[in-house]
Design a protein around this motif. Structure first.
Motif, PDB file in Angstrom:
ATOM      1  N   PHE A  54      -4.114  -1.515  -7.296  1.00  0.00           N
ATOM      2  CA  PHE A  54      -2.891  -1.956  -6.642  1.00  0.00           C
ATOM      3  C   PHE A  54      -2.756  -1.277  -5.284  1.00  0.00           C
ATOM      4  N   SER A  55      -2.337  -2.031  -4.294  1.00  0.00           N
ATOM      5  CA  SER A  55      -2.130  -1.443  -2.967  1.00  0.00           C
ATOM      6  C   SER A  55      -0.697  -0.976  -2.838  1.00  0.00           C
ATOM      7  N   LEU A  56      -0.481   0.033  -2.003  1.00  0.00           N
ATOM      8  CA  LEU A  56       0.851   0.582  -1.791  1.00  0.00           C
ATOM      9  C   LEU A  56       1.437  -0.048  -0.539  1.00  0.00           C
ATOM     10  N   ASN A  57       2.490  -0.858  -0.709  1.00  0.00           N
ATOM     11  CA  ASN A  57       3.126  -1.519   0.426  1.00  0.00           C
ATOM     12  C   ASN A  57       4.281  -0.685   0.947  1.00  0.00           C
ATOM     13  N   THR A  58       4.730  -1.004   2.129  1.00  0.00           N
ATOM     14  CA  THR A  58       5.757  -0.191   2.780  1.00  0.00           C
ATOM     15  C   THR A  58       6.964  -1.033   3.158  1.00  0.00           C
ATOM     16  N   LYS A  59       8.082  -0.370   3.306  1.00  0.00           N
ATOM     17  CA  LYS A  59       9.334  -0.994   3.759  1.00  0.00           C
ATOM     18  C   LYS A  59       9.604  -0.559   5.188  1.00  0.00           C
ATOM     19  N   ASP A  60      10.591  -1.209   5.820  1.00  0.00           N
ATOM     20  CA  ASP A  60      10.974  -0.831   7.184  1.00  0.00           C
ATOM     21  C   ASP A  60      11.372   0.643   7.221  1.00  0.00           C
ATOM     22  N   GLY A  61      10.966   1.303   8.264  1.00  0.00           N
ATOM     23  CA  GLY A  61      11.308   2.705   8.435  1.00  0.00           C
ATOM     24  C   GLY A  61      10.230   3.653   7.957  1.00  0.00           C
ATOM     25  N   LEU A  62       9.197   3.140   7.297  1.00  0.00           N
ATOM     26  CA  LEU A  62       8.099   3.987   6.827  1.00  0.00           C
ATOM     27  C   LEU A  62       6.792   3.294   7.181  1.00  0.00           C
ATOM     28  N   THR A  63       5.999   3.957   8.007  1.00  0.00           N
ATOM     29  CA  THR A  63       4.741   3.336   8.415  1.00  0.00           C
ATOM     30  C   THR A  63       3.741   3.368   7.262  1.00  0.00           C
ATOM     31  N   GLU A  64       2.725   2.522   7.369  1.00  0.00           N
ATOM     32  CA  GLU A  64       1.692   2.485   6.335  1.00  0.00           C
ATOM     33  C   GLU A  64       0.977   3.826   6.239  1.00  0.00           C
ATOM     34  N   ALA A  65       0.744   4.446   7.390  1.00  0.00           N
ATOM     35  CA  ALA A  65       0.062   5.744   7.400  1.00  0.00           C
ATOM     36  C   ALA A  65       0.910   6.805   6.701  1.00  0.00           C
ATOM     37  N   GLN A  66       2.219   6.771   6.936  1.00  0.00           N
ATOM     38  CA  GLN A  66       3.111   7.735   6.290  1.00  0.00           C
ATOM     39  C   GLN A  66       3.130   7.527   4.778  1.00  0.00           C
ATOM     40  N   ALA A  67       3.184   6.258   4.358  1.00  0.00           N
ATOM     41  CA  ALA A  67       3.202   5.942   2.926  1.00  0.00           C
ATOM     42  C   ALA A  67       1.913   6.409   2.255  1.00  0.00           C
ATOM     43  N   LYS A  68       0.806   6.159   2.939  1.00  0.00           N
ATOM     44  CA  LYS A  68      -0.489   6.545   2.364  1.00  0.00           C
ATOM     45  C   LYS A  68      -0.590   8.061   2.249  1.00  0.00           C
ATOM     46  N   ARG A  69      -0.070   8.771   3.258  1.00  0.00           N
ATOM     47  CA  ARG A  69      -0.123  10.222   3.238  1.00  0.00           C
ATOM     48  C   ARG A  69       0.668  10.769   2.043  1.00  0.00           C
ATOM     49  N   ILE A  70       1.805  10.158   1.767  1.00  0.00           N
ATOM     50  CA  ILE A  70       2.618  10.589   0.627  1.00  0.00           C
ATOM     51  C   ILE A  70       1.869  10.317  -0.682  1.00  0.00           C
ATOM     52  N   ALA A  71       1.302   9.122  -0.787  1.00  0.00           N
ATOM     53  CA  ALA A  71       0.617   8.740  -2.020  1.00  0.00           C
ATOM     54  C   ALA A  71      -0.628   9.575  -2.266  1.00  0.00           C
ATOM     55  N   GLN A  72      -1.319   9.939  -1.195  1.00  0.00           N
ATOM     56  CA  GLN A  72      -2.532  10.730  -1.348  1.00  0.00           C
ATOM     57  C   GLN A  72      -2.246  12.206  -1.596  1.00  0.00           C
ATOM     58  N   SER A  73      -0.989  12.583  -1.507  1.00  0.00           N
ATOM     59  CA  SER A  73      -0.629  13.980  -1.739  1.00  0.00           C
ATOM     60  C   SER A  73      -0.729  14.364  -3.198  1.00  0.00           C
ATOM     61  N   GLY A  74      -0.686  13.352  -4.089  1.00  0.00           N
ATOM     62  CA  GLY A  74      -0.720  13.637  -5.513  1.00  0.00           C
ATOM     63  C   GLY A  74       0.645  13.955  -6.080  1.00  0.00           C
ATOM     64  N   GLY A  75       1.672  13.948  -5.245  1.00  0.00           N
ATOM     65  CA  GLY A  75       3.010  14.282  -5.714  1.00  0.00           C
ATOM     66  C   GLY A  75       3.867  13.084  -6.053  1.00  0.00           C
ATOM     67  N   LEU A  76       3.341  11.877  -5.889  1.00  0.00           N
ATOM     68  CA  LEU A  76       4.110  10.657  -6.146  1.00  0.00           C
ATOM     69  C   LEU A  76       4.007  10.283  -7.620  1.00  0.00           C
ATOM     70  N   VAL A  77       5.150  10.058  -8.268  1.00  0.00           N
ATOM     71  CA  VAL A  77       5.171   9.715  -9.694  1.00  0.00           C
ATOM     72  C   VAL A  77       6.181   8.601  -9.945  1.00  0.00           C
ATOM     73  N   LEU A  78       5.981   7.913 -11.090  1.00  0.00           N
ATOM     74  CA  LEU A  78       6.961   6.953 -11.580  1.00  0.00           C
ATOM     75  C   LEU A  78       7.806   7.638 -12.638  1.00  0.00           C
ATOM     76  N   GLU A  79       9.125   7.362 -12.618  1.00  0.00           N
ATOM     77  CA  GLU A  79      10.024   7.915 -13.630  1.00  0.00           C
ATOM     78  C   GLU A  79      11.005   6.826 -14.041  1.00  0.00           C
ATOM     79  N   GLU A  80      10.978   6.451 -15.322  1.00  0.00           N
ATOM     80  CA  GLU A  80      11.880   5.416 -15.811  1.00  0.00           C
ATOM     81  C   GLU A  80      13.261   6.016 -16.007  1.00  0.00           C
ATOM     82  N   ALA A  81      14.305   5.241 -15.665  1.00  0.00           N
ATOM     83  CA  ALA A  81      15.662   5.774 -15.576  1.00  0.00           C
ATOM     84  C   ALA A  81      16.140   6.441 -16.864  1.00  0.00           C
ATOM     85  N   SER A  82      15.822   5.852 -18.003  1.00  0.00           N
ATOM     86  CA  SER A  82      16.320   6.403 -19.260  1.00  0.00           C
ATOM     87  C   SER A  82      15.395   7.454 -19.858  1.00  0.00           C
TER      88      SER A  82
END
Length: 496
Positions: free
Chosen positions: A199-227
């Protein structure tokens, strides 16, 4: 405890038995949850029968574990006479609709409940026992404590569990993701493994693709379900992909004593779509570990075979739900990989007369070559000899009889060149690394030395080593680098 190994085709069935499995499980065309495995069909019947005669104490289990639609029931009924030709000891099923059909037509075959049925409690086990099942393959969500409770409640029901191999993120395999994205139902054996897609990581306005990739490659990005606060699914962005839902591989070889104490009767290895190399080495490792547990060999003797699991294609490992559900929820990224390539399988040993005839064929070929040279014009002969000197493979030598050496049929699967270092793997020898000039290839058509072997070109290997039945040959993969997940058509990244 029984050791149950996967067999995606008749060749793998042989290696499952030869490398120590007490039983093996196969799938039949149209009715197996591994529809993309080779599976078994009409031409395999004689081979399977022969293997059962060769290994008389081994069992054969047959997976009929798809979710049956009406058309599948019709196909099953039409195929009953075909199934009766196989020496099947047990059927593995999840759909209760086929139970009375199997009981009617196969009264001597045991019924095993598939893990797909997700049986994880004592009351369900009691119910399945009343229906005629003699074994339950427990859902992967069952922990050791639950397994012990089930065994105490229904002591005469056999309990089977998975102990090694790839694990679906849906655990017992009840995933609809593949059907939703590709119209290929996992419940019909056609899973596309969408949970491991890139899956590719897409971006929203205000966050460049390079910034998004840098965050994702940091290893600190996780999914957390609300409940479910505090339960994290890591997200990792590689060069060409994002991994989210890819589960770790199951590995329980260090915990067999705990499984035995819990009342487990059969240990199941995943992998009907895996290579014969995987089937052989994983089966062998668990066989030796079980033998050590039962006091047949020492832990020290078993250890080298267990260590060989690192040389089989695998991902990071987990103990699944056996000790803690959190262990099963840990995900990983990347494809399975191994530092070795399977080079060939070793067939039967040539008899003394067969070898002598082959070597004589080589001597005759050399004499014929010399006769042809002698009949040529001197200048043409000189040119031919010069060409042979530049290209020795055009004039291979005859092979001479060597004291103490033996010749074996060699069925290549990957390229091996004369002089390469090869390793012989057998049921009781971890890895015999070849010494220099300890083997050579013979062309079975000419009896002359052969400088290479590759898939589609069978040959004979002549060696100083005494090779056990079932020996396979492997070579180091020159492209393998520890810590690097290679491009398999989807992924290519450096491990962090």
């Amino acid at each position: 405890m029984e050791l149950l190994s996967p067999a995606g085709n008749s060749q793998k069935l042989y290696y499952a038995y030869a490398y120590g499995a007490d039983a093996a499980y196969i799938g039949l065309k149209q009715f197996s949850l591994r529809a993309k495995a080779d599976n078994f069909y009409e031409e395999d019947i004689s081979r399977v029968r022969a293997l059962k005669e060769q290994f008389p104490n081994k069992k054969l289990h047959c997976a009929l574990n798809i979710v049956f639609h009406n058309k599948d029931i019709d196909n099953l009924l039409q195929s009953v006479d075909y199934f009766k030709q196989y020496p099947i000891d047990a059927f593995i099923v999840q759909d209760l609709g086929i139970v009375p059909i199997l009981q009617k037509h196969f009264p001597n075959a045991a019924l095993h409940l598939s893990t797909q049925a997700s049986c994880v409690n004592r009351e369900a086990v009691k119910m399945y026992k009343s229906m005629g099942f003699s074994r339950v393959v427990l859902g992967r969500e069952a922990g050791l404590a639950e397994i012990r409770q089930i065994k105490d409640t229904v002591p005469d029901m056999e309990l089977e569990v998975f102990v090694h191999g790839a694990m679906c993120i849906a655990y017992a395999g009840r995933c609809l993701m593949s059907a939703y994205l590709t119209n290929r139902s996992a419940q019909a054996g056609l899973c596309s493994h969408a949970c491991r897609w890139n899956f590719s990581l897409n971006t929203k306005d205000g966050l460049t693709e390079a910034q998004a990739k840098r965050i994702a490659q940091s290893g600190g990005l996780v999914l957390e379900e609300a409940s479910r606060p505090g339960e994290y699914l890591p997200v990792f962005e590689g060069d060409d992909f994002t991994a989210i839902l890819s589960s770790k591989d199951l590995r329980m070889i260090e915990h067999l004593a705990d499984l035995k104490a819990a009342g487990v009767d059969s240990l199941k290895i995943e992998g009907r779509m895996k290579s014969l190399y995987y089937v052989a080495l994983v089966t062998r490792a668990y066989r030796k570990a079980l033998d050590a547990l039962e006091g047949k060999i020492t832990d020290k003797e078993a250890a080298p075979f267990v260590a060989e699991l690192e040389n089989v294609s695998h991902r990071e490992s987990t103990t699944g739900f056996y000790y803690n559900a959190a262990d099963a929820n840990e995900t990983t990224s990347g494809a399975s990989d191994s530092p070795y390539d399977l080079a060939a399988t070793i067939g039967g040993r040539l008899g003394k007369d067969e070898l002598a005839a082959l070597l004589q064929k080589g001597d005759d070929a050399i004499k014929l070559r010399q006769t042809q040279l002698d009949s040529m014009h001197p200048s043409a002969k000189a040119a031919r000899l010069s060409d042979y000197q530049k290209h020795p493979e055009k004039a291979p030598p005859a092979v001479q009889m060597r004291e103490g050496w033996s010749a074996y049929l060699y069925q290549p699967m990957n390229m091996v060149k004369a002089g390469d270092q090869i390793e012989f793997i057998s049921p009781d020898v971890t890895a015999l690394v070849s010494e220099k000039e300890s083997w050579l290839f013979i062309d079975p058509e000419t009896g002359l030395e052969q400088f290479w072997a590759c898939d589609g070109h069978d040959c004979v290997i002549y060696t100083k080593y005494d090779l056990q039945d079932g020996t396979i040959v492997r070579t180091k993969d020159p492209e393998y680098t520890p810590g690097v997940i290679r491009d398999t058509g989807r992924t290519k990244r450096k491990a962090e």
